[in-house]
Design a protein around this motif. Structure first.
Motif, PDB file in Angstrom:
ATOM      1  N   THR A  45       0.860  -1.188   0.000  1.00  0.00           N
ATOM      2  CA  THR A  45       0.000   0.000   0.000  1.00  0.00           C
ATOM      3  C   THR A  45       0.893   1.233   0.000  1.00  0.00           C
ATOM      4  OG1 THR A  45      -0.136   0.266   2.396  1.00  0.00           O
ATOM      5  CG2 THR A  45      -1.683  -1.291   1.387  1.00  0.00           C
ATOM      6  N   SER A  46       0.308   2.387   0.250  1.00  0.00           N
ATOM      7  CA  SER A  46       1.107   3.611   0.294  1.00  0.00           C
ATOM      8  C   SER A  46       2.017   3.653   1.519  1.00  0.00           C
ATOM      9  CB  SER A  46       0.206   4.839   0.273  1.00  0.00           C
ATOM     10  OG  SER A  46      -0.650   4.836   1.382  1.00  0.00           O
ATOM     11  N   THR A  47       1.679   2.907   2.588  1.00  0.00           N
ATOM     12  CA  THR A  47       2.487   2.983   3.815  1.00  0.00           C
ATOM     13  C   THR A  47       2.826   1.628   4.420  1.00  0.00           C
ATOM     14  OG1 THR A  47       0.500   3.190   5.173  1.00  0.00           O
ATOM     15  CG2 THR A  47       1.551   5.243   4.436  1.00  0.00           C
ATOM     16  N   SER A  48       2.554   0.517   3.713  1.00  0.00           N
ATOM     17  CA  SER A  48       2.843  -0.791   4.309  1.00  0.00           C
ATOM     18  C   SER A  48       3.288  -1.801   3.253  1.00  0.00           C
ATOM     19  CB  SER A  48       1.621  -1.325   5.056  1.00  0.00           C
ATOM     20  OG  SER A  48       0.587  -1.630   4.146  1.00  0.00           O
ATOM     21  N   PHE A  49       3.937  -2.839   3.733  1.00  0.00           N
ATOM     22  CA  PHE A  49       4.388  -3.952   2.895  1.00  0.00           C
ATOM     23  C   PHE A  49       4.102  -5.243   3.646  1.00  0.00           C
ATOM     24  CE2 PHE A  49       7.477  -7.217   1.955  1.00  0.00           C
ATOM     25  CZ  PHE A  49       7.504  -7.247   0.569  1.00  0.00           C
ATOM     26  N   GLY A  95       4.843  -1.613   8.636  1.00  0.00           N
ATOM     27  CA  GLY A  95       4.007  -0.442   8.369  1.00  0.00           C
ATOM     28  C   GLY A  95       4.829   0.826   8.500  1.00  0.00           C
ATOM     29  N   ASP A  96       4.160   1.956   8.461  1.00  0.00           N
ATOM     30  CA  ASP A  96       4.794   3.269   8.621  1.00  0.00           C
ATOM     31  C   ASP A  96       5.851   3.560   7.560  1.00  0.00           C
ATOM     32  OD1 ASP A  96       3.230   3.830  10.853  1.00  0.00           O
ATOM     33  OD2 ASP A  96       4.674   2.892  12.217  1.00  0.00           O
ATOM     34  N   LEU A  97       5.594   3.120   6.327  1.00  0.00           N
ATOM     35  CA  LEU A  97       6.493   3.432   5.224  1.00  0.00           C
ATOM     36  C   LEU A  97       6.108   4.775   4.617  1.00  0.00           C
ATOM     37  CD1 LEU A  97       6.620  -0.055   3.450  1.00  0.00           C
ATOM     38  CD2 LEU A  97       8.196   0.878   5.165  1.00  0.00           C
ATOM     39  N   MET A  98       7.018   5.346   3.865  1.00  0.00           N
ATOM     40  CA  MET A  98       6.756   6.598   3.155  1.00  0.00           C
ATOM     41  C   MET A  98       6.000   6.268   1.872  1.00  0.00           C
ATOM     42  SD  MET A  98       8.395   9.053   4.889  1.00  0.00           S
ATOM     43  CE  MET A  98       8.727  10.329   3.709  1.00  0.00           C
ATOM     44  N   ASN A  99       4.959   7.052   1.553  1.00  0.00           N
ATOM     45  CA  ASN A  99       4.232   6.779   0.312  1.00  0.00           C
ATOM     46  C   ASN A  99       5.049   7.236  -0.889  1.00  0.00           C
ATOM     47  OD1 ASN A  99       3.868   9.519   0.625  1.00  0.00           O
ATOM     48  ND2 ASN A  99       1.728   9.490   0.051  1.00  0.00           N
ATOM     49  N   ASP A 100       4.778   6.636  -2.041  1.00  0.00           N
ATOM     50  CA  ASP A 100       5.456   6.935  -3.306  1.00  0.00           C
ATOM     51  C   ASP A 100       6.978   6.921  -3.149  1.00  0.00           C
ATOM     52  OD1 ASP A 100       5.561   7.442  -6.002  1.00  0.00           O
ATOM     53  OD2 ASP A 100       5.470   9.619  -5.760  1.00  0.00           O
ATOM     54  N   THR A 101       7.487   5.837  -2.534  1.00  0.00           N
ATOM     55  CA  THR A 101       8.922   5.692  -2.268  1.00  0.00           C
ATOM     56  C   THR A 101       9.401   4.340  -2.773  1.00  0.00           C
ATOM     57  OG1 THR A 101       8.701   7.074  -0.288  1.00  0.00           O
ATOM     58  CG2 THR A 101      10.660   5.693  -0.418  1.00  0.00           C
ATOM     59  N   SER A 102      10.615   4.315  -3.291  1.00  0.00           N
ATOM     60  CA  SER A 102      11.231   3.065  -3.748  1.00  0.00           C
ATOM     61  C   SER A 102      11.972   2.409  -2.594  1.00  0.00           C
ATOM     62  CB  SER A 102      12.217   3.339  -4.884  1.00  0.00           C
ATOM     63  OG  SER A 102      11.548   3.851  -6.001  1.00  0.00           O
ATOM     64  N   TYR A 103      11.718   1.121  -2.416  1.00  0.00           N
ATOM     65  CA  TYR A 103      12.383   0.328  -1.386  1.00  0.00           C
ATOM     66  C   TYR A 103      12.953  -0.934  -2.013  1.00  0.00           C
ATOM     67  CZ  TYR A 103       9.984   2.980   2.313  1.00  0.00           C
ATOM     68  OH  TYR A 103       9.537   3.965   3.150  1.00  0.00           O
ATOM     69  N   THR A 104      13.942  -1.506  -1.346  1.00  0.00           N
ATOM     70  CA  THR A 104      14.427  -2.838  -1.688  1.00  0.00           C
ATOM     71  C   THR A 104      14.273  -3.712  -0.463  1.00  0.00           C
ATOM     72  OG1 THR A 104      16.030  -1.998  -3.278  1.00  0.00           O
ATOM     73  CG2 THR A 104      16.399  -4.218  -2.437  1.00  0.00           C
ATOM     74  N   LEU A 105      13.541  -4.813  -0.633  1.00  0.00           N
ATOM     75  CA  LEU A 105      13.439  -5.831   0.408  1.00  0.00           C
ATOM     76  C   LEU A 105      14.708  -6.666   0.327  1.00  0.00           C
ATOM     77  CD1 LEU A 105      11.920  -7.665   2.480  1.00  0.00           C
ATOM     78  CD2 LEU A 105      11.006  -8.878   0.483  1.00  0.00           C
ATOM     79  N   GLN A 106      15.367  -6.857   1.455  1.00  0.00           N
ATOM     80  CA  GLN A 106      16.583  -7.650   1.469  1.00  0.00           C
ATOM     81  C   GLN A 106      16.514  -8.644   2.623  1.00  0.00           C
ATOM     82  OE1 GLN A 106      20.884  -6.261   2.342  1.00  0.00           O
ATOM     83  NE2 GLN A 106      20.617  -6.064   0.120  1.00  0.00           N
ATOM     84  N   LEU A 107      16.639  -9.928   2.291  1.00  0.00           N
ATOM     85  CA  LEU A 107      16.694 -10.983   3.290  1.00  0.00           C
ATOM     86  C   LEU A 107      18.131 -11.478   3.325  1.00  0.00           C
ATOM     87  CD1 LEU A 107      13.460 -12.954   2.384  1.00  0.00           C
ATOM     88  CD2 LEU A 107      13.742 -11.055   3.941  1.00  0.00           C
ATOM     89  N   ARG A 108      18.759 -11.382   4.473  1.00  0.00           N
ATOM     90  CA  ARG A 108      20.174 -11.735   4.544  1.00  0.00           C
ATOM     91  C   ARG A 108      20.492 -12.536   5.797  1.00  0.00           C
ATOM     92  NH1 ARG A 108      21.011  -5.596   4.776  1.00  0.00           N
ATOM     93  NH2 ARG A 108      21.011  -5.175   6.987  1.00  0.00           N
ATOM     94  N   ASP A 109      21.617 -13.180   5.736  1.00  0.00           N
ATOM     95  CA  ASP A 109      22.096 -14.022   6.829  1.00  0.00           C
ATOM     96  C   ASP A 109      22.378 -13.146   8.036  1.00  0.00           C
ATOM     97  OD1 ASP A 109      23.829 -15.602   8.537  1.00  0.00           O
ATOM     98  OD2 ASP A 109      24.047 -16.953   6.827  1.00  0.00           O
ATOM     99  N   SER A 110      21.764 -13.472   9.161  1.00  0.00           N
ATOM    100  CA  SER A 110      21.951 -12.643  10.349  1.00  0.00           C
ATOM    101  C   SER A 110      23.293 -12.897  11.031  1.00  0.00           C
ATOM    102  CB  SER A 110      20.814 -12.874  11.347  1.00  0.00           C
ATOM    103  OG  SER A 110      20.720 -14.242  11.685  1.00  0.00           O
ATOM    104  N   TYR A 111      23.985 -13.970  10.625  1.00  0.00           N
ATOM    105  CA  TYR A 111      25.304 -14.272  11.189  1.00  0.00           C
ATOM    106  C   TYR A 111      26.435 -13.768  10.298  1.00  0.00           C
ATOM    107  CZ  TYR A 111      22.537 -17.367  14.087  1.00  0.00           C
ATOM    108  OH  TYR A 111      21.597 -17.868  14.932  1.00  0.00           O
ATOM    109  N   ARG A 112      26.164 -13.649   8.988  1.00  0.00           N
ATOM    110  CA  ARG A 112      27.180 -13.198   8.043  1.00  0.00           C
ATOM    111  C   ARG A 112      26.573 -12.084   7.195  1.00  0.00           C
ATOM    112  NH1 ARG A 112      28.314 -18.474   4.895  1.00  0.00           N
ATOM    113  NH2 ARG A 112      26.077 -18.494   5.090  1.00  0.00           N
ATOM    114  N   SER A 113      26.954 -10.868   7.439  1.00  0.00           N
ATOM    115  CA  SER A 113      26.324  -9.726   6.768  1.00  0.00           C
ATOM    116  C   SER A 113      26.588  -9.710   5.265  1.00  0.00           C
ATOM    117  CB  SER A 113      26.803  -8.419   7.387  1.00  0.00           C
ATOM    118  OG  SER A 113      28.207  -8.305   7.264  1.00  0.00           O
ATOM    119  N   THR A 114      27.529 -10.504   4.778  1.00  0.00           N
ATOM    120  CA  THR A 114      27.827 -10.503   3.349  1.00  0.00           C
ATOM    121  C   THR A 114      26.926 -11.428   2.542  1.00  0.00           C
ATOM    122  OG1 THR A 114      29.476 -12.236   3.673  1.00  0.00           O
ATOM    123  CG2 THR A 114      30.253  -9.963   3.732  1.00  0.00           C
TER     124      THR A 114
END
Length: 126
Positions: A45-49, A95-114
């Motif tokens: 939505t305009s403020t949630s994913f 929630g509480d996202l900015m409307n009309d904004t580009s985001y990247t969802l990133q799922l990453r290893d919580s033990y290895r940031s790379t």
């Protein structure tokens, strides 16, 4: 015949075969099932994913989920991760996202940031 299995990355293997002291072959293989964003569960939505993710071979306790705004990459937003009962899926929500904004969802290893398991770019609604 000698068979040697060498593990060099998570879930990726190389099988080396030798016979009478000679190398006779090598093959690489993997049983790794990657994590996958289930596109028909996306709710932006305009403020949630919100979306479901199939975990594949990734363990629930080994990753974190973030949204990274395109215009302020230092301001990562951590998503809520909700395991779904009797399933290898999870629900990601924020929630509480900015409307009309580009985001990247990133799922990453919580033990290895790379190590990044999944990237998905989207825009919130105007």
């Amino acid at each position: 015949m000698t068979i040697i299995i060498i593990l060099w990355k998570i879930s990726e293997y190389r099988l080396d075969l030798s016979q009478e002291g000679y190398d006779v072959g090598s093959i690489s293989f993997s049983y790794y099932r990657p994590m996958e964003l289930i596109l028909d569960t996306l709710n932006i939505t305009s403020t949630s994913f919100e979306a479901e993710v199939e975990l594949g071979d990734i363990q629930l306790d080994t990753f974190s989920a973030f949204l990274i705004p395109e215009d302020n990459q230092d301001n990562e937003l951590e998503l809520e991760i909700i395991p779904l009962d009797n399933s290898s899926r999870i629900l990601l929500s924020i929630g509480d996202l900015m409307n009309d904004t580009s985001y990247t969802l990133q799922l990453r290893d919580s033990y290895r940031s790379t190590t990044v398991y999944l990237n998905y770019a989207f825009n919130t609604l105007a």
